[in-house]
Write an enzyme that holds these catalytic residues in place. Structure first.
Site, PDB file in Angstrom:
ATOM      1  N   LYS A  71     -30.545  19.129 -18.515  1.00  0.00           N
ATOM      2  CA  LYS A  71     -31.833  19.294 -19.207  1.00  0.00           C
ATOM      3  C   LYS A  71     -33.022  19.454 -18.260  1.00  0.00           C
ATOM      4  O   LYS A  71     -33.942  20.209 -18.551  1.00  0.00           O
ATOM      5  CB  LYS A  71     -32.072  18.121 -20.152  1.00  0.00           C
ATOM      6  CG  LYS A  71     -31.171  18.162 -21.368  1.00  0.00           C
ATOM      7  CD  LYS A  71     -31.391  16.959 -22.252  1.00  0.00           C
ATOM      8  CE  LYS A  71     -30.363  16.947 -23.370  1.00  0.00           C
ATOM      9  NZ  LYS A  71     -30.402  15.726 -24.147  1.00  0.00           N
ATOM     10  N   GLY A 135     -33.720  13.217 -18.957  1.00  0.00           N
ATOM     11  CA  GLY A 135     -34.407  14.156 -19.829  1.00  0.00           C
ATOM     12  C   GLY A 135     -34.583  13.653 -21.252  1.00  0.00           C
ATOM     13  O   GLY A 135     -35.694  13.661 -21.804  1.00  0.00           O
ATOM     14  N   ALA A 136     -33.493  13.185 -21.847  1.00  0.00           N
ATOM     15  CA  ALA A 136     -33.573  12.725 -23.241  1.00  0.00           C
ATOM     16  C   ALA A 136     -34.455  11.476 -23.336  1.00  0.00           C
ATOM     17  O   ALA A 136     -35.293  11.357 -24.239  1.00  0.00           O
ATOM     18  CB  ALA A 136     -32.176  12.422 -23.779  1.00  0.00           C
TER      19      ALA A 136
HETATM   20  P1  ATR Z   1     -30.191  13.595 -20.399  1.00  0.00           P
HETATM   21  O1  ATR Z   1     -30.914  14.851 -20.174  1.00  0.00           O
HETATM   22  O2  ATR Z   1     -29.225  13.682 -21.545  1.00  0.00           O
HETATM   23  O3  ATR Z   1     -31.100  12.424 -20.517  1.00  0.00           O
HETATM   24  P2  ATR Z   1     -29.834  12.995 -17.641  1.00  0.00           P
HETATM   25  O4  ATR Z   1     -31.197  13.524 -17.396  1.00  0.00           O
HETATM   26  O5  ATR Z   1     -28.718  13.351 -16.686  1.00  0.00           O
HETATM   27  O6  ATR Z   1     -29.290  13.398 -19.077  1.00  0.00           O
HETATM   28  O7  ATR Z   1     -29.973  11.391 -17.755  1.00  0.00           O
HETATM   29  C1  ATR Z   1     -28.874  10.554 -17.862  1.00  0.00           C
HETATM   30  C2  ATR Z   1     -29.371   9.099 -17.939  1.00  0.00           C
HETATM   31  O8  ATR Z   1     -28.221   8.235 -17.973  1.00  0.00           O
HETATM   32  C3  ATR Z   1     -30.171   8.654 -16.720  1.00  0.00           C
HETATM   33  O9  ATR Z   1     -31.102   7.684 -17.103  1.00  0.00           O
HETATM   34  C4  ATR Z   1     -29.075   8.057 -15.817  1.00  0.00           C
HETATM   35  O10 ATR Z   1     -29.543   7.127 -14.872  1.00  0.00           O
HETATM   36  P3  ATR Z   1     -30.040   7.642 -13.406  1.00  0.00           P
HETATM   37  O11 ATR Z   1     -31.440   8.145 -13.607  1.00  0.00           O
HETATM   38  O12 ATR Z   1     -29.954   6.442 -12.560  1.00  0.00           O
HETATM   39  O13 ATR Z   1     -29.081   8.747 -13.001  1.00  0.00           O
HETATM   40  C5  ATR Z   1     -28.248   7.348 -16.853  1.00  0.00           C
HETATM   41  N1  ATR Z   1     -26.891   7.112 -16.369  1.00  0.00           N
HETATM   42  C6  ATR Z   1     -25.926   8.027 -16.177  1.00  0.00           C
HETATM   43  N2  ATR Z   1     -24.798   7.457 -15.699  1.00  0.00           N
HETATM   44  C7  ATR Z   1     -25.072   6.132 -15.581  1.00  0.00           C
HETATM   45  C8  ATR Z   1     -24.320   4.993 -15.143  1.00  0.00           C
HETATM   46  N3  ATR Z   1     -23.067   5.119 -14.724  1.00  0.00           N
HETATM   47  N4  ATR Z   1     -24.937   3.784 -15.152  1.00  0.00           N
HETATM   48  C9  ATR Z   1     -26.216   3.643 -15.580  1.00  0.00           C
HETATM   49  N5  ATR Z   1     -26.970   4.682 -16.010  1.00  0.00           N
HETATM   50  C10 ATR Z   1     -26.411   5.911 -16.002  1.00  0.00           C
END
Ligand code: ATR
Length: 267
Positions: A71, A135-136
């Site tokens: 995103k 993003g979300a």
């Molecule tokens: P989207 O656009 O759907 O929000 P994204 O921008 O990739 O996708 O965001 C994913 C979210 O999930 C982020 O807040 C990410 O945390 P980071 O900013 O630290 O990457 C979180 N997230 C993903 N995998 C995670 C994990 N294993 N533990 C904790 N948070 C996680």
């Protein structure tokens, strides 16, 4: 029936097998007699630019829905971004114009808030804990701020992103802050999981469910599985729950309209 005239839309994600959007969007096309089809496209992070370049060159492709983890990456790759996408720095839809330009925008915030309200949950005046700062989560943070929540606490694995988002939202909600510690749901009316934790069966819970209080509503943005481990754990604690599918259901009309696929074309 798919013919040579059918317009093609894609949804880009990695992984993509869990996405509900093609099913919901294709049902929408059928119900509204739109000659279009949406297909899932598994796109790795490093390939987003190449895929967008391909879309520019494919006149029968009308655009893309964009989801995890692309995103934020798509915004600088498009020719134009709508107001929400610019504010949030992320987009979940890209329209291809007739001359091959790409225009993106973000509908997650409106979709999430609309989904909550449609289920009779009004976060106005509530204390909210938001998990995630991607993003979300950013879209949801701005939507909640614009709707007049009383307080917003943002917790994220990468703390700098939570701080940055809290600073940007603080203009609308002065009590918005990022927490450095593990997310603590105590004292919150609404907890929103806007991380991708829960997509995979072996993911840990995004917070300590044992700390959830009975009066707290727990909302999820993950659509598949429909009942995430967090939803199950929150229900077991006696919390009201709000499943991720509502956010998509609420957005479908907006997305179809943005992509120019909301009505049957004149014969
Ligand atoms: P989207 O656009 O759907 O929000 P994204 O921008 O990739 O996708 O965001 C994913 C979210 O999930 C982020 O807040 C990410 O945390 P980071 O900013 O630290 O990457 C979180 N997230 C993903 N995998 C995670 C994990 N294993 N533990 C904790 N948070 C996680």
């Amino acid at each position: 029936m798919i013919t040579g005239r059918t317009r093609v839309f894609g949804i880009i994600a990695d992984p993509v097998h869990h996405v509900r959007t093609p099913q919901v969007m294709n049902d929408y096309f059928a119900a509204h007699r739109v000659d279009a089809v949406m297909v899932p496209l598994n796109v790795a992070r490093g390939d987003v630019e190449t895929v967008l370049e391909a879309v520019r060159r494919l006149p029968n492709v009308g655009g893309l829905i964009v989801t995890v983890p692309h995103k934020a990456a798509v915004v600088p790759l498009c020719d134009e971004a709508g107001e929400q996408a610019r504010l949030i720095g992320a987009a979940n839809a890209i329209r291809r114009t007739a001359d091959g330009r790409l225009v993106c925008d973000m509908f997650d915030g409106k979709g999430f808030l609309g989904g909550l309200l449609a289920q009779g949950i009004d976060p106005k005046g509530q204390r909210v804990l938001l998990l995630g700062a991607g993003g979300a989560a950013s879209a949801i943070a701005f939507a909640l701020a614009g709707h007049g929540v009383a307080a917003l606490t943002i917790a994220n694995r990468t703390r700098d992103k939570a701080r940055d988002l809290a600073a940007r939202v603080a203009a609308a909600v002065p009590s918005c802050l990022a927490t450095d510690g593990p997310p603590d749901p105590a004292g919150h009316d609404l907890v929103v999981n806007a991380t991708s934790l829960g997509l995979k069966a072996d993911d840990p819970l995004p917070l300590d469910a044992g700390a959830l209080e009975r009066g707290t509503t727990v909302a999820e943005i993950i659509m598949q599985p429909e009942r995430t481990a967090l939803i199950e754990a929150a229900e077991a604690r006696g919390c009201r729950v709000h499943a991720g599918r509502h956010m998509l259901d609420e957005q479908i009309r907006l997305l179809a309209e943005f992509l120019g696929a909301d009505r049957a074309e004149a014969a």
